[in-house]
Scaffold this active site. Structure first.
Site, PDB file in Angstrom:
ATOM      1  N   TYR A   1     -47.087  -6.660 -83.028  1.00  0.00           N
ATOM      2  CA  TYR A   1     -46.729  -8.054 -83.308  1.00  0.00           C
ATOM      3  C   TYR A   1     -47.744  -9.009 -82.692  1.00  0.00           C
ATOM      4  CZ  TYR A   1     -45.258  -8.470 -78.441  1.00  0.00           C
ATOM      5  OH  TYR A   1     -45.244  -8.490 -77.073  1.00  0.00           O
TER       6      TYR A   1
ATOM      7  N   PHE B   1     -48.949 -16.713 -77.748  1.00  0.00           N
ATOM      8  CA  PHE B   1     -48.468 -16.478 -76.384  1.00  0.00           C
ATOM      9  C   PHE B   1     -48.418 -14.994 -76.036  1.00  0.00           C
ATOM     10  CE2 PHE B   1     -44.534 -16.838 -78.940  1.00  0.00           C
ATOM     11  CZ  PHE B   1     -43.907 -15.637 -78.629  1.00  0.00           C
ATOM     12  N   ASP B   2     -48.479 -14.113 -77.027  1.00  0.00           N
ATOM     13  CA  ASP B   2     -48.453 -12.680 -76.707  1.00  0.00           C
ATOM     14  C   ASP B   2     -48.855 -11.886 -77.942  1.00  0.00           C
ATOM     15  OD1 ASP B   2     -48.123 -10.384 -75.247  1.00  0.00           O
ATOM     16  OD2 ASP B   2     -45.949 -10.302 -75.468  1.00  0.00           O
TER      17      ASP B   2
ATOM     18  N   ILE C   1     -34.645  -9.987 -77.374  1.00  0.00           N
ATOM     19  CA  ILE C   1     -33.960 -11.256 -77.573  1.00  0.00           C
ATOM     20  C   ILE C   1     -33.135 -11.206 -78.860  1.00  0.00           C
ATOM     21  CG2 ILE C   1     -35.581 -12.637 -76.249  1.00  0.00           C
ATOM     22  CD1 ILE C   1     -36.964 -13.392 -78.834  1.00  0.00           C
TER      23      ILE C   1
ATOM     24  N   TYR D   1     -35.757 -17.755 -75.995  1.00  0.00           N
ATOM     25  CA  TYR D   1     -35.755 -17.880 -74.535  1.00  0.00           C
ATOM     26  C   TYR D   1     -35.121 -19.180 -74.052  1.00  0.00           C
ATOM     27  CZ  TYR D   1     -38.652 -13.736 -74.466  1.00  0.00           C
ATOM     28  OH  TYR D   1     -39.110 -12.450 -74.612  1.00  0.00           O
TER      29      TYR D   1
ATOM     30  N   PHE E   1     -42.872 -14.525 -84.824  1.00  0.00           N
ATOM     31  CA  PHE E   1     -43.402 -13.180 -84.636  1.00  0.00           C
ATOM     32  C   PHE E   1     -43.858 -12.633 -85.985  1.00  0.00           C
ATOM     33  CE2 PHE E   1     -40.638 -13.643 -80.967  1.00  0.00           C
ATOM     34  CZ  PHE E   1     -41.389 -13.076 -79.954  1.00  0.00           C
TER      35      PHE E   1
END
Length: 555
Positions: free
Chosen positions: A296, A306-307, A326, A352, A368
């Site tokens: 992802y 962010f990731d 999540i 989050y 995502f």
């Protein structure tokens, strides 16, 4: 407190307001500065306006009925100053063309642009005339004003919106009750900065249209797309009004916000799924309780990364539908196919939340882009699909047969049963029947489902289970004597090995296929050497049917 039509008398006791006909005056009976002697006006003196600075951009100019805020210096022709808004640290605020100013100033302000600077010479007849103002403005005084226009609005104004960037894709715009995150620079109409979210390095986060913002901003944000940039100009009666905010924003100030929208969601939102690629063949879709491996990229709604699992060169491996990830991802990973690519958009209450995490700010919508590598369920067994079967298929493989095929099938120990030579199969192996959670370093990742495409090239029948050697014919009644070639009553490993090799070469005996000859013979000899002294005697030597009565002859 005063303006070009009103004079502030300097002194500690100044402060009373006196309204004179057609002008506003501020003064008190305090000590006054020296007043120049009355001078007759020059012949033909008229109102004179000199535009000393005009800004390049002038979207709007002063008209009668407008409300203006401006700074000024007031002086006599000899340069003696009689008043200044700068000394008071406050602009002069007034309506134009409504008799609140001396006639000359009422005329001189018309047509001015914000940030324009004008030098104005006003004759007595358009100022204080032959009477003047006792102790401050002599009779028949010509007045000079250096004016800088700071602000301009009209009571009929509305919020002005100017979009200067809009993304090509805009699937959704801001509506009443949405929650938004945006950056802004807040300035007055003259460009003076009074606030900036960029300086605080934190977005402004709020609901829209429910009274959490000044009315003008509530209106100005409606209809925005994520990524859009717009200028929102708000008149004071839709901002902080006559009083200002008591801090940076003065009363009656027009406000200009340069806004970029970063995020947008509604508390009622669920996840959104955009299918980017779905394989043509999808025999099974993921369900709650399955274990998934996927790659992802995780971004915020404005595209900020962010990731990424790709940056770690490792899939993210997890159970789905059981709270391991999540809530939005738990839901978004259901119903996927192996090989599928999809985009999952998750509102913050399913991500989050208000607090955020790490690089993820509070109240952030998450995006995502996932690629499903494989998935399985812990209850899965091996899946076998026959892709091709020869028409002549009389000899089928069974457990113990020796097989030759295109791939190393050490993992597939019990998977080639009932195959014909020439048959092709696809075998899918869940990780608990493959290399498990650890995998094989550098080759097979942990928890990987394995897929083998197999073509059976050759089949050599195996021996019954538990046998390493069998006779193809009758067993000699003098078997020990035949093996004991030197007739010393003892058989060594060398004698034993030579005898077995001769039986296999002559076709009288058969070893289990696929094994190393030396190892299998040594194993057979060890079984006969019951006392472990490296020699087999006649008393030790027994056939397998003499031990287990299995019905097969084996050493």
């Amino acid at each position: 407190m005063a303006g070009p039509a009103a004079v502030r008398r300097r002194g500690r006791c100044c402060g009373a307001l006196l309204v004179l006909p057609a002008l506003l005056v501020s003064w008190a009976a305090c000590q006054a500065p020296p007043v120049p002697a009355a001078q007759p006006p020059p012949d033909g003196a008229e109102l004179r306006v000199e535009r000393r600075f005009v800004p390049e951009s002038c979207p709007r100019a002063v008209r009668r009925g407008d409300f203006v805020r401006y700074h000024y210096l007031g002086s006599f022709p000899d340069g003696t100053r009689f008043d200044s808004s700068y000394d008071r640290g406050s602009t002069f605020n007034v309506f134009v063309g409504k008799g609140q100013l001396i006639a000359g100033m009422d005329q001189a302000l018309v047509g001015m642009c914000v940030n324009e600077r004008r030098f104005v010479q006003i004759p007595p007849k358009l100022a204080y005339g032959s009477e003047g103002v006792s102790g401050v403005i002599p009779p028949n005084a010509v007045l000079h004003f250096d004016v800088l226009l700071v602000d301009l609005w009209n009571s009929e104004d509305e919020v002005q919106v100017q979009t200067y960037f809009k993304p090509e894709k805009c699937p959704r715009t801001v509506q009443v009750s949405d929650f938004v995150r945006y950056h802004y620079n807040g300035t007055f109409l003259d460009g003076t900065l009074f606030d900036s979210s960029h300086n605080r390095m934190r977005t402004y986060d709020t609901y829209v249209g429910i009274g959490w913002l000044i009315p003008g901003m509530d209106q100005g944000l409606l209809g925005m797309c994520v990524g859009e940039k717009r200028i929102i100009t708000i008149p004071p009666f839709l901002a902080y009004g006559e009083e200002g905010d008591g801090k940076e924003i003065p009363g009656q100030a027009s406000l200009v916000f340069d806004v970029v929208l970063l995020d947008l969601h509604n508390p009622k939102d669920g996840i959104a799924i955009e299918n980017q690629h779905v394989p043509e063949s999808c025999e099974r879709r993921s369900q709650a309780g399955d274990f998934l491996r996927y790659h992802y990229n995780g971004t915020l709604l404005d595209g900020t990364l962010f990731d990424s699992s790709y940056s770690r060169n490792r899939t993210y491996d997890t159970y789905v539908g059981q709270g391991y990830v999540i809530a939005g991802m738990d839901e978004g990973l259901l119903g996927v196919c192996t090989g599928e690519k999809r985009r999952i958009i998750i509102p913050p209450h399913l991500g989050y939340g208000e607090e955020g995490r790490g690089k993820i700010p509070g109240s952030a919508v998450l995006v995502f882009d996932i690629h499903v590598v494989d998935f399985h369920n812990p209850s899965d067994s091996v899946s076998i699909t026959v892709n091709y079967k020869p028409s002549n298929c009389t000899v089928l493989s069974k457990k113990g047969d020796y097989l030759k095929y295109h791939y190393n099938a050490s993992l597939l120990d019990d998977l080639q049963h009932n195959m014909c030579v020439g048959e092709r199969r696809t075998v899918v192996i869940p990780p608990h029947l493959g290399y498990g959670e650890d995998g094989v370093e550098g080759e097979v990742p942990g928890s990987a489902v394995l897929v083998f495409d197999i073509e059976l090239l050759e089949l050599v029948s195996g021996l019954p289970e538990g046998y390493m050697f069998v006779w193809n014919g009758e067993v000699s009644p003098n078997l020990f004597e035949e093996i004991d070639q030197n007739h010393d009553g003892e058989v060594l490993l060398e004698e034993f090995s030579e005898y077995i090799q001769a039986q296999v070469d002559s076709g009288k005996g058969k070893l289990a296929p696929g094994f190393d000859f030396e190892k299998i013979v040594k194993n057979m000899f060890t079984n006969q050497d019951r006392d472990g002294n490296g020699k087999v005697t006649a008393e030790e030597f027994k056939l397998k049917d003499q031990e287990a009565k299995e019905g097969h002859d084996e050493l």
